[in-house]
Design a protein around this motif. Sequence first.
Motif, PDB file in Angstrom:
ATOM      1  N   MET A 180       0.833  -1.204   0.000  1.00 21.79           N
ATOM      2  CA  MET A 180       0.000   0.000   0.000  1.00 21.79           C
ATOM      3  C   MET A 180       0.868   1.256   0.000  1.00 21.79           C
ATOM      4  O   MET A 180       0.605   2.202  -0.748  1.00 21.79           O
ATOM      5  N   ILE A 181       1.906   1.277   0.823  1.00 19.40           N
ATOM      6  CA  ILE A 181       2.801   2.441   0.869  1.00 19.40           C
ATOM      7  C   ILE A 181       3.446   2.675  -0.493  1.00 19.40           C
ATOM      8  O   ILE A 181       3.519   3.808  -0.989  1.00 19.40           O
ATOM      9  N   THR A 182       3.893   1.580  -1.120  1.00 20.37           N
ATOM     10  CA  THR A 182       4.537   1.698  -2.435  1.00 20.37           C
ATOM     11  C   THR A 182       3.569   2.204  -3.488  1.00 20.37           C
ATOM     12  O   THR A 182       3.864   3.161  -4.218  1.00 20.37           O
ATOM     13  N   SER A 183       2.396   1.581  -3.581  1.00 19.90           N
ATOM     14  CA  SER A 183       1.427   1.969  -4.608  1.00 19.90           C
ATOM     15  C   SER A 183       0.874   3.368  -4.350  1.00 19.90           C
ATOM     16  O   SER A 183       0.648   4.139  -5.294  1.00 19.90           O
ATOM     17  N   THR A 184       0.674   3.718  -3.082  1.00 25.66           N
ATOM     18  CA  THR A 184       0.152   5.040  -2.746  1.00 25.66           C
ATOM     19  C   THR A 184       1.164   6.125  -3.098  1.00 25.66           C
ATOM     20  O   THR A 184       0.798   7.183  -3.627  1.00 25.66           O
ATOM     21  N   PHE A 185       2.428   5.869  -2.821  1.00 26.52           N
ATOM     22  CA  PHE A 185       3.476   6.848  -3.145  1.00 26.52           C
ATOM     23  C   PHE A 185       3.553   7.081  -4.652  1.00 26.52           C
ATOM     24  O   PHE A 185       3.535   8.230  -5.120  1.00 26.52           O
ATOM     25  N   ILE A 238      -4.790  -1.677   0.870  1.00 23.97           N
ATOM     26  CA  ILE A 238      -4.290  -2.731   1.760  1.00 23.97           C
ATOM     27  C   ILE A 238      -5.081  -4.023   1.547  1.00 23.97           C
ATOM     28  O   ILE A 238      -4.503  -5.108   1.412  1.00 23.97           O
ATOM     29  N   SER A 239      -6.415  -3.918   1.530  1.00 22.77           N
ATOM     30  CA  SER A 239      -7.241  -5.119   1.358  1.00 22.77           C
ATOM     31  C   SER A 239      -6.995  -5.763   0.002  1.00 22.77           C
ATOM     32  O   SER A 239      -6.938  -6.998  -0.103  1.00 22.77           O
ATOM     33  N   SER A 240      -6.803  -4.959  -1.041  1.00 21.85           N
ATOM     34  CA  SER A 240      -6.520  -5.510  -2.372  1.00 21.85           C
ATOM     35  C   SER A 240      -5.180  -6.229  -2.386  1.00 21.85           C
ATOM     36  O   SER A 240      -5.047  -7.303  -2.997  1.00 21.85           O
ATOM     37  N   ALA A 241      -4.180  -5.655  -1.707  1.00 22.84           N
ATOM     38  CA  ALA A 241      -2.856  -6.285  -1.658  1.00 22.84           C
ATOM     39  C   ALA A 241      -2.904  -7.612  -0.916  1.00 22.84           C
ATOM     40  O   ALA A 241      -2.269  -8.592  -1.324  1.00 22.84           O
ATOM     41  N   ILE A 242      -3.664  -7.670   0.182  1.00 23.61           N
ATOM     42  CA  ILE A 242      -3.795  -8.915   0.939  1.00 23.61           C
ATOM     43  C   ILE A 242      -4.477  -9.984   0.090  1.00 23.61           C
ATOM     44  O   ILE A 242      -4.059 -11.149   0.073  1.00 23.61           O
ATOM     45  N   PHE A 258     -10.930  -3.762   6.523  1.00 23.51           N
ATOM     46  CA  PHE A 258     -10.237  -2.640   5.872  1.00 23.51           C
ATOM     47  C   PHE A 258     -11.178  -1.874   4.950  1.00 23.51           C
ATOM     48  O   PHE A 258     -11.126  -0.641   4.878  1.00 23.51           O
ATOM     49  N   ASN A 259     -12.052  -2.583   4.236  1.00 28.09           N
ATOM     50  CA  ASN A 259     -13.024  -1.897   3.381  1.00 28.09           C
ATOM     51  C   ASN A 259     -14.011  -1.079   4.204  1.00 28.09           C
ATOM     52  O   ASN A 259     -14.368   0.046   3.834  1.00 28.09           O
ATOM     53  N   SER A 260     -14.438  -1.638   5.337  1.00 32.70           N
ATOM     54  CA  SER A 260     -15.344  -0.900   6.225  1.00 32.70           C
ATOM     55  C   SER A 260     -14.639   0.314   6.819  1.00 32.70           C
ATOM     56  O   SER A 260     -15.249   1.379   6.980  1.00 32.70           O
ATOM     57  N   LEU A 261     -13.366   0.148   7.153  1.00 35.21           N
ATOM     58  CA  LEU A 261     -12.595   1.277   7.675  1.00 35.21           C
ATOM     59  C   LEU A 261     -12.501   2.389   6.639  1.00 35.21           C
ATOM     60  O   LEU A 261     -12.602   3.580   6.968  1.00 35.21           O
ATOM     61  N   PHE A 285       7.099  -5.904  -3.984  1.00 36.72           N
ATOM     62  CA  PHE A 285       7.497  -5.067  -5.116  1.00 36.72           C
ATOM     63  C   PHE A 285       6.490  -5.174  -6.256  1.00 36.72           C
ATOM     64  O   PHE A 285       6.050  -4.157  -6.812  1.00 36.72           O
ATOM     65  N   VAL A 286       6.110  -6.387  -6.593  1.00 31.41           N
ATOM     66  CA  VAL A 286       5.211  -6.605  -7.729  1.00 31.41           C
ATOM     67  C   VAL A 286       3.835  -5.999  -7.472  1.00 31.41           C
ATOM     68  O   VAL A 286       3.288  -5.270  -8.309  1.00 31.41           O
ATOM     69  N   ILE A 287       3.272  -6.265  -6.294  1.00 30.11           N
ATOM     70  CA  ILE A 287       1.937  -5.734  -5.981  1.00 30.11           C
ATOM     71  C   ILE A 287       1.986  -4.216  -5.868  1.00 30.11           C
ATOM     72  O   ILE A 287       1.130  -3.508  -6.413  1.00 30.11           O
ATOM     73  N   GLY A 288       2.993  -3.695  -5.163  1.00 30.27           N
ATOM     74  CA  GLY A 288       3.078  -2.254  -4.958  1.00 30.27           C
ATOM     75  C   GLY A 288       3.310  -1.470  -6.230  1.00 30.27           C
ATOM     76  O   GLY A 288       2.715  -0.395  -6.437  1.00 30.27           O
ATOM     77  N   CYS A 289       4.152  -1.988  -7.106  1.00 32.00           N
ATOM     78  CA  CYS A 289       4.532  -1.253  -8.316  1.00 32.00           C
ATOM     79  C   CYS A 289       3.529  -1.398  -9.458  1.00 32.00           C
ATOM     80  O   CYS A 289       3.665  -0.709 -10.477  1.00 32.00           O
ATOM     81  N   PHE A 290       2.545  -2.275  -9.313  1.00 27.42           N
ATOM     82  CA  PHE A 290       1.588  -2.455 -10.399  1.00 27.42           C
ATOM     83  C   PHE A 290       0.139  -2.409  -9.910  1.00 27.42           C
ATOM     84  O   PHE A 290      -0.747  -3.014 -10.509  1.00 27.42           O
TER      85      PHE A 290
END
Length: 275
Positions: free
Chosen positions: A86-91, A204-208, A260-263, A143-148
């Motif tokens: 999440m941090i990677t993709s958000t950045f 975060i939920s998508s990455a999990i 996480f979705n509810s949050l 790396f793969v999840i965050g960067c794509f």
Amino acid sequence: MNRKKAIQLMKEHKSYLFPVIFLILLSVLALIAPLLPIDPNATDVTQMSASPSLSHLFGTDEVGRDYFIRVIYGGRISLLVGVLAMITSTFIGTVVGVVSGYYGGFIDSLLMRFVDILSSIPWLVLVIVLSVLLKPGLVTIIFVIGCFSWMSIARLIRAETLSVKEREYVIYAQFIGVKNSTIIRKHILPAVMPTLIVAATGSISSAIMTESALSFLGIGIQPPIASWGSLLQNAQASLQQAPYMAILPGLFIILTVYSFNSLGNYLRELSSVEG
């Protein structure tokens, strides 16, 4: 965010209470797991595939390892992947979205066409191919999840930036010659932050979910490290004699993604109330 309004919204919508409590408990368990007097890799051949009991709350796996601590350690890895991805993709998404929306013109067209190209590729297929090409492991999956997975965030932040840069205080700052970098840092980023926070929880939920799918397919987290997805994969051979081995990590995945979705929905409502 206003603390009183946050508490008031929680009282009005008690459905948000469970997700918050669940995530807090899960995070605490994940943090204190190394302090628990149970070895996640200790085997006991006399307790193989034992059903849940007082001595083993979640039962044991096919080689007698305590399944409760295995699920908790799996949660540590799944949460770690979710947060770091999440941090990677958000950045990346924030940088692309803000630059594209603020500067516009050729830069906007170039960046958005690049986003369109990446978005046109079936994302899960892209992630699977990259996971196969790179050495499987924790760093690779993050790396793969965050960067794509940043393209939707980039589009969202771009739209917010286009709206914010038309506000009077931004136009005035540009008129008096304030540097673009200063305007972005002091005006654009604070304005898009509520939207960014909401998008981050969904990320975060998508990455999990993605990590769990890849690990279930055998191209994600590799042994001896365990995640909820790898626990599900390992449980396939024991579905008949020990169905809890699949039910428990699957249930944790469902509850975590739901929480996480509810949050995210809670934060969205809170930001609209404060707005």
